[in-house]
Write an enzyme that holds these catalytic residues in place. Structure first.
Site, short mmCIF file in Angstrom:
data_model
loop_
_atom_site.label_atom_id
_atom_site.label_comp_id
_atom_site.label_asym_id
_atom_site.label_seq_id
_atom_site.Cartn_x
_atom_site.Cartn_y
_atom_site.Cartn_z
N ASP A 163 42.33 33.81 46.14
CA ASP A 163 42.35 33.19 44.82
C ASP A 163 41.25 32.14 44.79
OD1 ASP A 163 42.82 31.74 42.53
OD2 ASP A 163 44.91 31.28 42.98
N THR A 211 36.80 48.70 29.63
CA THR A 211 37.46 48.68 30.93
C THR A 211 38.93 48.30 30.71
OG1 THR A 211 37.18 46.32 31.41
CG2 THR A 211 35.32 47.78 31.96
N SER A 231 31.78 35.41 28.20
CA SER A 231 32.27 36.25 27.11
C SER A 231 31.50 35.97 25.83
CB SER A 231 33.76 35.98 26.86
OG SER A 231 34.21 36.62 25.67
N ASN A 263 40.92 39.60 44.35
CA ASN A 263 41.88 38.51 44.24
C ASN A 263 43.22 38.80 44.89
OD1 ASN A 263 42.81 35.90 42.94
ND2 ASN A 263 44.25 37.32 42.01
N LYS A 269 36.38 29.72 29.27
CA LYS A 269 35.05 30.18 29.71
C LYS A 269 33.94 29.25 29.26
CE LYS A 269 35.49 34.39 31.70
NZ LYS A 269 34.92 34.74 33.02
#
Length: 256
Positions: free
Chosen positions: A68, A193, A145, A40, A162
């Site tokens: 983007d 992460t 998610s 990005n 999401k």
């Protein structure tokens, strides 16, 4: 019917680091002919360049694309450049996302807009352009998610932004199915992460690390990228008959 990755070309959004980079490496090990790695911003450039260099050193051709993806034209350019360079595109994986964790009363309009731009708008137009560009028999996977199945405070706009991807996935799987293109989403649990730790406290991290049914049997109790990448690989090979689904791969963190 063969579903080998040998000779295929993959596009990986967010492919420069963390889960995206691991997926790229595993695809390369499985014999893909080329990978387009999207990143990005300039902050991710060094990671993306490192991943591309690793792939090339192992004999897999890789190209980089910065942009983007909430800008529709960048999705068009990403896939067009991939097809121009490699002659085809077969697999599209979107690992990109933005987490904002705040009480509803503190969420700003900018928070809301950024969340929906990255997690919903970009995901939609990535799927759209993949549907236009992939060869017949292609595969599309979006990382969502496990919070889509959670009952929790402070995460209104992240899973909220999401959630539309589940509907995009179902619709795309119906619309693209006649061409043999499968479309799925994967909902990991909290992953070990930097993407996870940025908005968590020591207390919330401790909770998430023990919340999954299988937490006690894992190294840190959190989802590992090593747990998710093989599921992506399965969906784009032998798991091609699975389509239109959201798969919760979280060790029993949430379910529905």
């Amino acid at each position: 019917m063969s579903h080998s990755l040998q000779g295929k070309v993959a596009v990986i959004a967010g492919g420069g680091k963390n889960l995206g980079a691991l997926i790229a490496r595993q695809f390369a090990e499985a014999g893909v002919a080329g990978i387009a790695i999207h990143y990005n911003s300039d902050a991710s450039r060094a990671d993306a360049e490192h991943t591309a260099a690793e792939l090339k050193a192992g004999g897999t051709e890789a190209i980089l694309f910065q942009g983007d993806l909430s800008v529709v034209g960048n999705n068009v350019e990403l896939f067009e450049r991939t097809v121009q360079h490699f002659g085809r595109a077969d697999i599209a994986v979107n690992t990109a996302g933005l987490v904002i964790k705040k009480p509803i009363l503190e969420v700003t309009e900018d928070d809301y807009d950024r969340s929906f731009d990255v997690n919903s708008k970009a995901a939609f137009f990535f799927i759209q352009q993949a549907g236009r560009s992939l060869a017949d028999g292609g595969k599309i996977v979006t990382i969502v998610s496990s919070l889509l199945a959670a009952y929790t405070p402070f995460y209104a706009v992240y899973p909220g932004s999401k959630a539309p991807v589940e509907h995009y996935t179902r619709a795309a799987s119906k619309e693209f199915g006649a061409r043999g293109i499968s479309v799925n989403a994967i909902g990991p649990g909290p992953m070990d992460t930097p993407f996870f730790y940025g908005q968590e406290t020591a207390e919330s991290t401790a909770y998430h690390s023990t919340a999954a049914a299988l937490s006690a049997y894992s190294k840190k109790g959190l989802t590992d990228i090593e747990d998710i990448a093989p599921i992506v690989r399965f969906l784009v090979t032998d798991g091609w008959w699975i389509t239109g689904q959201t798969i919760f791969a979280n060790g029993g963190y949430t379910t529905r």
